[in-house]
Design a protein around this motif. Structure first.
Motif, PDB file in Angstrom:
ATOM      1  N   UNK A 351       0.871  -1.179   0.000  1.00 37.18           N
ATOM      2  CA  UNK A 351       0.000   0.000   0.000  1.00 37.18           C
ATOM      3  C   UNK A 351       0.905   1.225   0.000  1.00 37.18           C
ATOM      4  N   UNK A 352       0.717   2.077  -0.989  1.00 33.15           N
ATOM      5  CA  UNK A 352       1.496   3.312  -1.099  1.00 33.15           C
ATOM      6  C   UNK A 352       0.562   4.492  -0.923  1.00 33.15           C
ATOM      7  N   UNK A 353       0.864   5.346   0.043  1.00 32.83           N
ATOM      8  CA  UNK A 353       0.011   6.505   0.337  1.00 32.83           C
ATOM      9  C   UNK A 353       0.811   7.789   0.140  1.00 32.83           C
ATOM     10  N   UNK A 354       0.127   8.799  -0.402  1.00 34.26           N
ATOM     11  CA  UNK A 354       0.777  10.095  -0.604  1.00 34.26           C
ATOM     12  C   UNK A 354       1.165  10.696   0.734  1.00 34.26           C
ATOM     13  N   UNK A 355       2.338  11.302   0.769  1.00 36.54           N
ATOM     14  CA  UNK A 355       2.787  11.962   1.996  1.00 36.54           C
ATOM     15  C   UNK A 355       1.957  13.209   2.281  1.00 36.54           C
ATOM     16  N   UNK A 356       1.431  13.832   1.217  1.00 32.61           N
ATOM     17  CA  UNK A 356       0.605  15.023   1.368  1.00 32.61           C
ATOM     18  C   UNK A 356      -0.817  14.715   0.918  1.00 32.61           C
ATOM     19  N   UNK A 357      -1.818  15.054   1.721  1.00 36.89           N
ATOM     20  CA  UNK A 357      -3.193  14.742   1.340  1.00 36.89           C
ATOM     21  C   UNK A 357      -3.700  15.654   0.232  1.00 36.89           C
TER      22      UNK A 357
END
Length: 616
Positions: A351-357
């Motif tokens: 799972x890769x999530x953006x550091x900035x929303x």
């Protein structure tokens, strides 16, 4: 006979009041929101059974109005202003794409392609190299300018939306004050009712409303939420922005199992590479020692049971990738302090999530799994698979704009605020800002991809782009790196001018073919199997410009149609409630004649009394 005088006197008074009412109507003919008044005249009750009456009474003046027609006008006004706002925003987008005969992104694309062709004819020419650097840099700069103009239009829309929220709350407060004044009087004041109707019409420009008054209680709703209840209880409306990060999930349809090694045997000398924004990448190799906590002691050796955790460690410890994304071993849970934890006793999925929303944290990432029998032999690759995120179980970063009344979200159907909120919410299919930014991002991503790598397969045939060559299983030395552009979006797009000096005849021959290629895919999945909408670089951008103009033209047509509908409803409503000077002049003559007739009766009765008195 004296009763006749009383009857005539009542007629004189009623006619006088009627004339004064006519005068008031004419005086207020152009007063905003004024509705013409009609005097309520009725016969005075009989006091006995005699056949003649006691005269007439001018009891009150009432407004001419229609709740049904008023609600129709409010509804059509809301719709009209929705299209006005939408047309205005599309106009801003169209302006961003505007071109002249000598300037514009279309010209920049053609000049860049021509600069490539010029350098191909003379690869050592410093003049042509400088020309390519100039036009390549200008292409990126002007693409970012258009993108930035759209973002500025978004910012202006957001600022305007907050101003409109303040206006709506101001109107609600004014209506509340009017209701307070109405509540203090036994009979409703016509001028206050007119003012409230006018405020409702002003309010309908921004939001869809409905109002009703039942048993003396006034209620106004915005959407389906009560904004004014019990006459004076007012709920201010607010706008709230929420930002959710982009989340890429690399898993199968079961929602649990990793999709990275689907059908692949992961063993000696095999590698898995994660590439971010077509620029930075990290790899893990079977048998590689992984130090997850950075204490210098390996925590495990990569194999088919722990490769996800190996990728997570590599991504999170990379100084470049960690600025943009955070990797997790499956779905995480949040602790009260905000930290995120996963169950790491086994591999789950990547799972890769953006550091900035939000939209600002947008990124593009893909995996390449390479099966190789000998890491030192570029001809020993047996298979290469490109793995993209699962589109159904992943999500893009979202900016959401929602209007609330207290804690209740308001679902608007029309009006200025509806047009603004849906064009500031990235997940809305009606968001034109996002649509055209995405199209520009697709152009930037494709330009970066097809100018990064290639494999020559014939005299004039190639495997184009980094994504497609990631799947090339032949001799890996056949893959030619260009890296002329990098990045996966307009904001991350770069023209790598230093690479111009490394362009030899082979690379320039390949780059020159892109000028004539008419089946370039802009879908972000590589050039292996272009879809039905594949086209050339120049034609792609021309189609974007055509779509902008078409959207603006369609919006203007819908606005024109809605204006006609609204004007028709408004005309019918005005014919009913507005002052008609010709009609009032007829009424003036009528009531003047009535006054004269009643005065004549008084004269006749006076003469009769004088005659009777003269009989003595």
């Amino acid at each position: 006979m004296l009763n006749s005088l009383n009857v005539a006197q009542s007629g004189l008074y009623a006619s006088k009041v009627a004339v004064e009412n006519v005068s008031n109507n004419i005086a207020n003919e152009n007063t905003p929101g004024y509705k013409k008044r009609v005097i309520d005249q009725r016969e005075l009750e009989h006091s006995d059974s005699r056949f003649y009456g006691r005269g007439v009474e001018a009891s009150s003046a009432y407004r001419i109005t229609s709740i049904y027609m008023s609600q129709n006008l409010i509804r059509e006004t809301t719709r009209e202003n929705y299209f006005i706002q939408k047309s205005e925003m599309l106009g801003n987008i169209e302006t961003a794409f505007k071109e002249t005969e000598d300037s514009g992104l279309s010209k920049d694309i053609n000049r860049y392609l021509q600069a490539v062709e010029n350098l191909r004819t003379s690869p050592t020419s410093e003049i042509y190299k400088s020309d390519l650097i100039t036009h390549g840099s200008l292409l990126v700069e002007n693409m970012q300018t258009i993108y930035g103009d759209i973002e500025k239009a978004e910012e202006l829309t957001k600022a305007s939306m907050q101003e409109n929220i303040d206006k709506v709350n101001g109107i609600l407060k004014e209506i509340g004050k009017i209701n307070q004044q109405l509540g203090k009087s036994q009979m409703a004041s016509n001028d206050l009712l007119d003012r409230r109707d006018q405020l409702e019409l002003q309010l309908s420009k921004y939001v869809d409303i409905s109002s009703e008054e039942f048993a003396g209680t006034y209620t106004l709703k915005i959407g389906d939420i009560v904004a004014i209840g019990n006459n004076t209880i007012i709920r201010d409306i607010t706008v709230e922005d929420t930002y959710s990060p982009q989340v890429d999930r690399f898993l199968k349809d079961d929602g649990k199992t990793s999709s990275i090694l689907d059908g692949v045997t992961f063993d000696n000398d095999d590698t898995i590479t994660y590439k971010l924004n077509n620029e930075n990448e990290v790899s893990i190799k079977f048998g590689e020692a992984i130090d997850t906590d950075g204490d210098g002691n390996p925590d495990f050796t990569v194999d088919e049971t722990n490769y996800v955790r190996g990728l997570v460690s590599k991504i999170n410890n990379d100084p470049e990738l960690s600025k943009t994304v955070v990797a997790y071993n499956g779905t995480y849970s949040e602790k009260p302090d905000g930290s995120k934890v996963t169950k790491d006793t086994q591999d789950n999925f990547l799972l890769i999530e953006a550091a900035n929303p939000g939209e600002k944290g947008k990124f593009e990432g893909r995996l390449t799994v390479t099966e190789q029998t000998d890491i030192n032999d570029p001809t020993s690759v047996t298979s290469k698979n490109t793995v993209f995120r699962d589109e159904y179980q992943s999500k893009d970063g979202e900016n959401s704009v929602q209007i609330f009344a207290f804690d209740a979200p308001i679902e608007l159907r029309s009006g200025i605020l509806k047009a603004q909120s849906e064009n500031l919410t990235t997940s809305s299919p009606s968001n034109k800002f996002t649509i055209y930014k995405d199209k520009l991002d697709a152009l930037a991503q494709t330009l970066s991809d097809i100018t990064s790598k290639f494999v020559k397969t014939g005299d004039t045939t190639y495997i184009e782009g980094g994504i497609s060559t990631d799947r090339y299983t032949g001799n890996q030395d056949d893959i030619v790196d260009i890296n002329l552009f990098s990045g996966s979006s307009v904001n991350t797009l770069k023209f790598n001018s230093k690479e111009v000096n490394n362009l030899d005849q082979t690379k320039l021959d390949y780059l020159a073919t892109l000028q004539w290629k008419t089946n370039i895919s802009f879908e972000g999945k590589g050039q292996d199997t272009p879809g039905l909408e594949a086209t050339s670089i120049s034609e792609y951008f021309q189609e974007v410009r055509i779509n902008v103009s078409s959207d603006k033209e369609t919006s203007d047509f819908l606005l024109k149609t809605q204006k006609s509908v609204k004007q028709s409803v408004e005309s019918s409503y005005d014919n009913l409630v507005k002052v008609d000077k010709d009609e009032e002049m007829l009424n003036l003559i009528k009531f003047k004649s009535a006054y004269t007739a009643n005065a004549k009766i008084v004269t006749v009765v006076d003469e009769m009394l004088q005659t009777i008195l003269g009989l003595r």
